[in-house]
Design a protein around this motif. Structure first.
Motif, PDB file in Angstrom:
ATOM      1  N   GLN A   1       9.449  -6.528  -2.469  1.00 29.24           N
ATOM      2  CA  GLN A   1       9.034  -7.378  -1.354  1.00 29.24           C
ATOM      3  C   GLN A   1       8.016  -8.426  -1.786  1.00 29.24           C
ATOM      4  OE1 GLN A   1      11.080  -6.520   1.180  1.00 29.24           O
ATOM      5  NE2 GLN A   1      11.606  -4.958  -0.340  1.00 29.24           N
ATOM      6  N   GLY A   2       7.703  -8.456  -3.077  1.00 25.50           N
ATOM      7  CA  GLY A   2       6.817  -9.490  -3.603  1.00 25.50           C
ATOM      8  C   GLY A   2       5.341  -9.172  -3.557  1.00 25.50           C
ATOM      9  N   ALA A   3       4.973  -7.898  -3.360  1.00 27.18           N
ATOM     10  CA  ALA A   3       3.557  -7.533  -3.249  1.00 27.18           C
ATOM     11  C   ALA A   3       2.764  -8.013  -4.460  1.00 27.18           C
ATOM     12  CB  ALA A   3       3.416  -6.020  -3.110  1.00 27.18           C
ATOM     13  N   GLN A   4       1.644  -8.687  -4.187  1.00 25.90           N
ATOM     14  CA  GLN A   4       0.815  -9.241  -5.254  1.00 25.90           C
ATOM     15  C   GLN A   4      -0.181  -8.223  -5.798  1.00 25.90           C
ATOM     16  OE1 GLN A   4      -1.013 -12.908  -3.864  1.00 25.90           O
ATOM     17  NE2 GLN A   4       0.838 -13.490  -2.767  1.00 25.90           N
ATOM     18  N   GLN A   5      -0.560  -7.250  -4.967  1.00 23.55           N
ATOM     19  CA  GLN A   5      -1.497  -6.218  -5.376  1.00 23.55           C
ATOM     20  C   GLN A   5      -1.057  -4.900  -4.745  1.00 23.55           C
ATOM     21  OE1 GLN A   5      -5.690  -6.401  -3.931  1.00 23.55           O
ATOM     22  NE2 GLN A   5      -6.272  -6.237  -6.092  1.00 23.55           N
ATOM     23  N   ILE A   6      -1.257  -3.801  -5.484  1.00 26.20           N
ATOM     24  CA  ILE A   6      -0.879  -2.480  -4.992  1.00 26.20           C
ATOM     25  C   ILE A   6      -2.145  -1.674  -4.706  1.00 26.20           C
ATOM     26  CG2 ILE A   6       0.328  -0.326  -5.524  1.00 26.20           C
ATOM     27  CD1 ILE A   6       2.184  -2.738  -5.108  1.00 26.20           C
ATOM     28  N   TYR A   7      -2.120  -0.951  -3.592  1.00 23.83           N
ATOM     29  CA  TYR A   7      -3.262  -0.158  -3.136  1.00 23.83           C
ATOM     30  C   TYR A   7      -2.768   1.276  -2.948  1.00 23.83           C
ATOM     31  CZ  TYR A   7      -7.514   0.520  -0.128  1.00 23.83           C
ATOM     32  OH  TYR A   7      -8.712   0.913   0.430  1.00 23.83           O
ATOM     33  N   PHE A   8      -3.263   2.197  -3.781  1.00 23.74           N
ATOM     34  CA  PHE A   8      -2.949   3.616  -3.615  1.00 23.74           C
ATOM     35  C   PHE A   8      -4.052   4.245  -2.783  1.00 23.74           C
ATOM     36  CE2 PHE A   8      -3.357   7.946  -5.868  1.00 23.74           C
ATOM     37  CZ  PHE A   8      -2.640   8.593  -4.876  1.00 23.74           C
ATOM     38  N   LYS A   9      -3.709   4.705  -1.596  1.00 20.57           N
ATOM     39  CA  LYS A   9      -4.695   5.212  -0.647  1.00 20.57           C
ATOM     40  C   LYS A   9      -4.652   6.736  -0.581  1.00 20.57           C
ATOM     41  CE  LYS A   9      -6.740   6.302   3.369  1.00 20.57           C
ATOM     42  NZ  LYS A   9      -6.872   7.696   3.837  1.00 20.57           N
ATOM     43  N   TYR A  10      -5.830   7.373  -0.745  1.00 20.23           N
ATOM     44  CA  TYR A  10      -5.948   8.818  -0.588  1.00 20.23           C
ATOM     45  C   TYR A  10      -7.043   9.109   0.431  1.00 20.23           C
ATOM     46  CZ  TYR A  10      -8.763   7.235  -4.557  1.00 20.23           C
ATOM     47  OH  TYR A  10      -9.581   6.501  -5.384  1.00 20.23           O
ATOM     48  N   CYS A  11      -7.255  10.379   0.709  1.00 22.74           N
ATOM     49  CA  CYS A  11      -8.180  10.772   1.765  1.00 22.74           C
ATOM     50  C   CYS A  11      -9.631  10.488   1.379  1.00 22.74           C
ATOM     51  CB  CYS A  11      -8.005  12.259   2.062  1.00 22.74           C
ATOM     52  SG  CYS A  11      -8.975  12.826   3.468  1.00 22.74           S
TER      53      CYS A  11
ATOM     54  N   CYS B   1       0.824  -1.206   0.000  1.00 27.83           N
ATOM     55  CA  CYS B   1       0.000   0.000   0.000  1.00 27.83           C
ATOM     56  C   CYS B   1       0.860   1.259   0.000  1.00 27.83           C
ATOM     57  CB  CYS B   1      -0.909   0.020   1.224  1.00 27.83           C
ATOM     58  SG  CYS B   1      -1.853  -1.508   1.449  1.00 27.83           S
ATOM     59  N   ILE B   2       0.390   2.263  -0.719  1.00 31.27           N
ATOM     60  CA  ILE B   2       1.040   3.565  -0.794  1.00 31.27           C
ATOM     61  C   ILE B   2       0.014   4.599  -0.350  1.00 31.27           C
ATOM     62  CG2 ILE B   2       2.181   5.245  -2.286  1.00 31.27           C
ATOM     63  CD1 ILE B   2       2.679   2.839  -4.249  1.00 31.27           C
ATOM     64  N   ALA B   3       0.287   5.301   0.749  1.00 32.58           N
ATOM     65  CA  ALA B   3      -0.649   6.294   1.267  1.00 32.58           C
ATOM     66  C   ALA B   3      -0.062   7.685   1.111  1.00 32.58           C
ATOM     67  CB  ALA B   3      -0.952   6.022   2.744  1.00 32.58           C
ATOM     68  N   ASP B   4      -0.934   8.668   0.814  1.00 32.31           N
ATOM     69  CA  ASP B   4      -0.424  10.005   0.522  1.00 32.31           C
ATOM     70  C   ASP B   4      -0.303  10.906   1.748  1.00 32.31           C
ATOM     71  OD1 ASP B   4      -3.049  10.705   0.998  1.00 32.31           O
ATOM     72  OD2 ASP B   4      -3.410  11.591  -0.977  1.00 32.31           O
TER      73      ASP B   4
END
Length: 427
Positions: free
Chosen positions: A76-86, A8-11
């Motif tokens: 790190q082998g992440a199978q799915q990416i989650y871009f998190k915003y407000c 996950c990537i959070a802003d």
């Protein structure tokens, strides 16, 4: 460590904790990192949330930081990416710049070689719902909720399709509430239809957690998900993970208690008033005195030193929108915000150096500044205080080798008695 399943990537930092909280409640073991780590974590977890401070910076810089986070998560082998915003879908807004959610989404799609993703800030537990593509905060449209007066990221349009289309070259479509009510098969069929029509990003309606739980299975295998934190409740089952209380266990709490707040949201204003009405000690800091060269941080720490021995204290810069605009008019929007953030961060570090080991921080930008001032690199996610806000545990060089319990509260989140309730929960 083993390979993580969800990266996950959070802003912002509070948003990262918000997302991590929902994943933990759904049974995932989660670590939140502050920025992109230099190497592997060395811990067995199911998901990692990389917290960036990119919500209010230039889009090009937000893209660069997000791509760096993606590269590490892929490693790190992440199978799915989650871009998190407000959950209020706001980001940089200045002049011709219309936000960085769209540019970051586009860049991640290109890096992941995918032609489609979804977008929804819906979080029904915190009264953020999407209906016919319009974002509601409680019973009113977003642009009538007070967010139209946000000092950094004003939201004057609640139509998410329109807002996102202004930020991206990809065609934006909608998966509406009628499709959502019919479940996974209908959602997948609508996705196929939109892709055939050349749509790259689909805003998704969600009126309840049931909608998000129906959405979750339809997102299995999608390389990139973009959303607020609400969508997280439906993803862990895709990886064979079910709820477990062990996922939220933290070390025992000890030490002194304090709250620092830089948020100007309506919710935080109410929380400050509730704390004061309860007879607890609170100190307001004045931005114009900071600008005049007064060492406001030293004053605040001298004020707090004897009081924190008796119970929690609050240091805050919270004010209503008119007061904020007045200060911004004198100092400039960016300088006023950065100046207050630096001061509150210095106060937070000073409080921890003086024995505070249970610290509540209110406000997204404030949380980012405080975490950086405390030299915190990782947060272990613990139990939820209120929807979207968990207690966390971290190590800081300011804590003399001891652990620090920390909660990073988004300005708009939490009940009126949040500050008091948070400490009661740790007893």
């Amino acid at each position: 460590m083993g390979k993580i399943v969800l990266g996950c990537i959070a802003d912002d930092f509070t948003g990262a904790s918000d997302l991590a909280n929902n994943l933990v409640r759904a049974g995932m073991r989660v670590v939140q990192t502050i920025g992109v780590p230099d190497g592997p974590l060395g811990a067995e977890v199911d998901a990692v949330v990389v917290a960036l401070k990119s919500r209010t910076i230039a889009p090009a810089e937000a893209v660069a930081q997000s791509l760096a986070a993606l590269q590490w998560l892929q490693g790190q082998g992440a199978q799915q990416i989650y871009f998190k915003y407000c959950s209020t879908f706001d980001s940089t807004f200045s002049g011709e710049i219309r936000g960085n959610i769209g540019p970051v989404t586009e860049a991640l799609m290109e890096a992941l070689n995918t032609d489609f993703t979804i977008a929804t800030p819906a979080f029904p537990d915190n009264q953020r719902t999407v209906f016919k593509g319009y974002l509601f905060a409680g019973d009113v449209l977003l642009n009538e909720s007070g967010m139209q007066n946000h000092p950094l990221t004003p939201m004057t349009d609640a139509n998410l399709v329109r807002v996102l289309q202004a930020q991206t070259r990809r065609k934006v479509g909608l998966i509406d509430y009628r499709v959502m009510a019919r479940g996974e098969a209908a959602i997948r069929a609508r996705i196929d239809q939109l892709r055939a029509e050349g749509v790259g990003v689909a805003v998704v309606d969600a009126l309840s957690n049931d909608d998000l739980l129906r959405l979750g299975p339809a997102l299995k295998g999608m390389p990139l998900v973009t959303a607020g934190s609400g969508v997280a409740i439906g993803l862990p089952p895709n990886f064979g993970i079910s709820p477990s209380s062990r996922a939220s266990e933290l070390p025992a709490a000890r030490g002194l208690q304090a709250v620092v707040s830089g948020s100007c949201s309506l919710a935080t204003n109410r929380q400050v008033l509730d704390f004061i009405k309860a007879g607890r000690p609170a100190l307001a800091i004045e931005p114009l005195r900071i600008a005049a060269g007064v060492d406001v941080a030293a004053e605040a720490l001298a004020w707090a030193a004897p009081l924190i021995q008796q119970g929690p204290v609050l240091v805050y810069s919270t004010a209503d929108s008119n007061a904020v605009k007045s200060v911004q008019g004198r100092l400039g929007v960016e300088e006023a915000g950065a100046m207050v953030e630096r001061t509150i961060a210095a106060i937070a570090r000073g409080l921890v150096e003086r024995g505070v080991r249970q610290l509540v921080v209110a406000g997204g930008e404030t949380s980012g500044a405080c975490v950086q001032a405390l030299n915190i690199t990782q947060l272990q996610i613990g139990p939820q205080i209120d929807p979207g806000v968990p207690w966390c545990h971290a190590l800081s060089d300011a804590a003399a080798g001891q652990g620090l319990h920390l909660t990073l509260k988004s300005g708009n989140f939490g009940s009126d008695d949040f500050f008091s309730k948070a400490f009661t929960m740790l007893k």
